[in-house]
Design a protein around this motif. Structure first.
Motif, PDB file in Angstrom:
ATOM      1  N   GLU A 145       0.802  -1.221   0.000  1.00 30.52           N
ATOM      2  CA  GLU A 145       0.000   0.000   0.000  1.00 30.52           C
ATOM      3  C   GLU A 145       0.835   1.271   0.000  1.00 30.52           C
TER       4      GLU A 145
ATOM      5  N   TYR B 214      -4.438   2.470  -4.076  1.00 29.06           N
ATOM      6  CA  TYR B 214      -4.355   2.151  -2.651  1.00 29.06           C
ATOM      7  C   TYR B 214      -4.868   3.305  -1.792  1.00 29.06           C
TER       8      TYR B 214
ATOM      9  N   GLU C  95      -7.915   2.736   0.823  1.00 28.91           N
ATOM     10  CA  GLU C  95      -7.712   2.857   2.261  1.00 28.91           C
ATOM     11  C   GLU C  95      -8.419   4.063   2.866  1.00 28.91           C
TER      12      GLU C  95
END
Length: 366
Positions: free
Chosen positions: A207, A244, A248
């Motif tokens: 990530e 990512y 997230e």
């Protein structure tokens, strides 16, 4: 978090500072501070006495995007670590990294621990044993309570340094080796994501890897703007990194959500971060050569370390106890943390960093 940036050595003359990168570092730190002070709920609500959404009804939603300052930091870190490792032996690289990170970090851990232990401060301090472990910077993998909320980013930085040191600095930095490192890490991180194996995730950081890799690619662009491989590394880093970041950090609107972060907003901030570093890499901001940007860059790391938890202490004192307005409290708290960062830079980093670097590098000071 990272060294003050310098231009690549293209001639025999001493390199000059990339002052615009100094300014961008402080801007990223201020983004994170805005997030911690007004862009999230939870613990910071206790500092204000109510939700920051009530303190900043219009801007709290924008402050929520400030957490992406971390991703901008990682791009800058990739750029600067590749630059600082070029032509440097492993021992010198390790000494430089350790001396850059540790003095201000140790001081911040001790300072926050001491302040939180005061009876008048209404925050729970970590146990003494945990505070001591925090001095190693290994508290997160060891499952120990953190003194500094932001130290999780340092753990990511340390793992990046280790990967770059072992794969690039140890055998000797060359353009070919850097390109292979970026390509190999990108592929390995994708495999780690597909395998869903905790150990691979821990080492390869899927990530965060695209941001570090993108920054490394931008340094290759800085060395040769016509390098198609460098541009390809940057493009792939941006494409995967925005994925990512959205995965997230995206938040759907709802009554239980502090602030809605849209996918468009997240991609926009990530893109602007890449573009800002690219503009610096290409020399488009070379005229931003003001001395105060160097000072700003020197304040960034200590400010980043202390601003969160100590900032909440100051917010509580100014807003709840002295009754200052939200905006006055926000401005004065930020200013107080910048002043503290200046003191840490002057009285901790400046005297200790060169001494620690020389000691680790095996050099005797005259």
């Amino acid at each position: 978090m990272i060294d003050p940036p310098r231009r690549a050595e293209r001639t025999a003359h001493a390199p000059t500072r990339l002052r615009a990168l100094d300014g961008l570092r402080l801007l990223a730190a201020l983004m994170v501070a805005a997030y911690h002070y007004g862009g999230r709920g939870g613990e910071v609500s206790g500092a204000w006495g109510s939700s920051p959404a009530e303190q900043f009804p219009t801007l709290h939603g924008y402050f929520a995007y400030g957490c992406l300052g971390v991703q901008v930091f990682f791009v800058i870190s990739g750029f600067v670590i590749c630059m600082s490792g070029w032509g440097r032996p492993l021992k010198s690289f390790f000494a430089s990294r350790a001396a850059r990170l540790l003095p201000a970090y140790w001081a911040a851990v001790l300072l926050v621990t001491a302040v939180f232990a005061l009876p008048v401060v209404a925050y729970e301090a970590v146990a003494p044993s945990d505070a001591l472990v925090n001095l190693t910077m290994l508290q997160q993998p060891l499952g120990v309570d953190r003194v500094l909320g932001v130290c999780w980013t340092l753990w990511a930085e340390v793992r990046f340094y280790a990967l770059f040191a072992l794969c690039v600095v140890l055998p000797g930095v060359t353009r070919r080796r850097v390109v292979l490192f970026c390509a190999g890490w990108t592929l390995a991180a994708a495999v780690a994501e597909a395998a869903d194996e905790p150990l691979l995730d821990l080492v390869l950081m899927p990530e965060y890897a695209p941001f570090f890799i993108g920054g490394v690619g931008l340094y290759l662009v800085h060395r040769d703007r016509r390098d198609p491989y460098a541009w390809g590394i940057v493009a792939v880093g941006w494409l995967i990194g925005q994925h990512y970041a959205v995965r997230e950090l995206w938040q759907a609107p709802g009554p239980d959500v502090f602030a809605h972060r849209s996918s468009f907003g997240i991609v926009l901030v990530v893109t602007l971060g890449f573009l800002a570093v690219a503009a610096i890499a290409l020399g488009l901001l070379g005229r931003a050569d003001w001395h105060w940007l160097t000072v700003a860059g020197a304040l960034t790391y200590p400010f980043y370390l202390v601003h969160e938890h100590l900032g909440w202490v100051v917010i509580r004192a100014l807003h709840q106890e002295l009754g200052l307005s939200s905006w006055a409290t926000f401005a004065l708290t930020t200013g107080a943390m910048l002043l503290l960062a200046r003191l840490l830079n002057r009285y901790v980093e400046k005297p200790l960093t060169p001494r620690l670097r020389d000691a680790l590098a095996g050099r005797r000071r005259g």
